[in-house]
Design a protein around this motif. Structure first.
Motif, short mmCIF file in Angstrom:
data_model
loop_
_atom_site.label_atom_id
_atom_site.label_comp_id
_atom_site.label_asym_id
_atom_site.label_seq_id
_atom_site.Cartn_x
_atom_site.Cartn_y
_atom_site.Cartn_z
N TYR A 77 0.82 -1.21 0.00
CA TYR A 77 0.00 0.00 0.00
C TYR A 77 0.85 1.26 0.00
N LEU A 78 1.66 1.45 1.04
CA LEU A 78 2.42 2.71 1.14
C LEU A 78 3.37 2.90 -0.03
N ASP A 79 4.05 1.85 -0.43
CA ASP A 79 4.96 1.97 -1.58
C ASP A 79 4.20 2.36 -2.85
N THR A 80 2.99 1.84 -3.01
CA THR A 80 2.25 2.09 -4.25
C THR A 80 1.61 3.47 -4.30
N ILE A 81 1.48 4.15 -3.16
CA ILE A 81 0.89 5.50 -3.18
C ILE A 81 1.95 6.59 -3.12
#
Length: 127
Positions: A35-39
């Motif tokens: 999640y965090l990496d993708t946003i």
């Protein structure tokens, strides 16, 4: 008996459950990477996810021991506000019932932390 005993107990349990369960289940790694990496937080998403969980874990212990309650409250309110912005806002108000994964629980927790901050009898250092 210390002030806000039930509030501190509830916040400690919530923070412990939110951190310990996701640490042992591996969800903290998935949250960081998937999640965090993708946003846009790549390559730091995993580190941020772990920082949040460790802050929650140590916050529970510090709140329970009545130490550094004000800084702990500020850190957690910041995390909760970021959670509202990045995760929950798009889902509306309700956590369950009228919707899912909304902001209502975060708002309640922020208000609980505000109570700890503005209760003049609690110190920001040791008891």
């Amino acid at each position: 008996m210390k002030n806000n005993f039930y509030l501190c107990a509830a916040l400690s349990v919530i923070l412990l459950m939110h951190s310990v369960v996701s640490i042992f289940s591996g969800d903290v790694n998935n949250f960081g990477r998937l999640y965090l990496d993708t946003i846009g937080f790549s390559p730091f998403g995993l580190y941020l996810a772990w920082a949040v969980k460790l802050i929650h874990l140590f916050s529970a212990l510090l709140i329970w021991s009545d130490r550094y309650v004000k800084p702990v409250s500020i850190c957690n309110m910041f995390i909760l506000m970021l959670g509202i912005y990045f995760i929950h806002w798009q889902n509306g108000w309700y956590v369950v019932g009228g919707g899912t994964n909304g902001i209502e629980f975060n708002i309640l927790l922020i208000c609980c932390f505000l109570q700890l901050i503005f209760n003049g009898k609690r110190g920001s250092g040791s008891s």
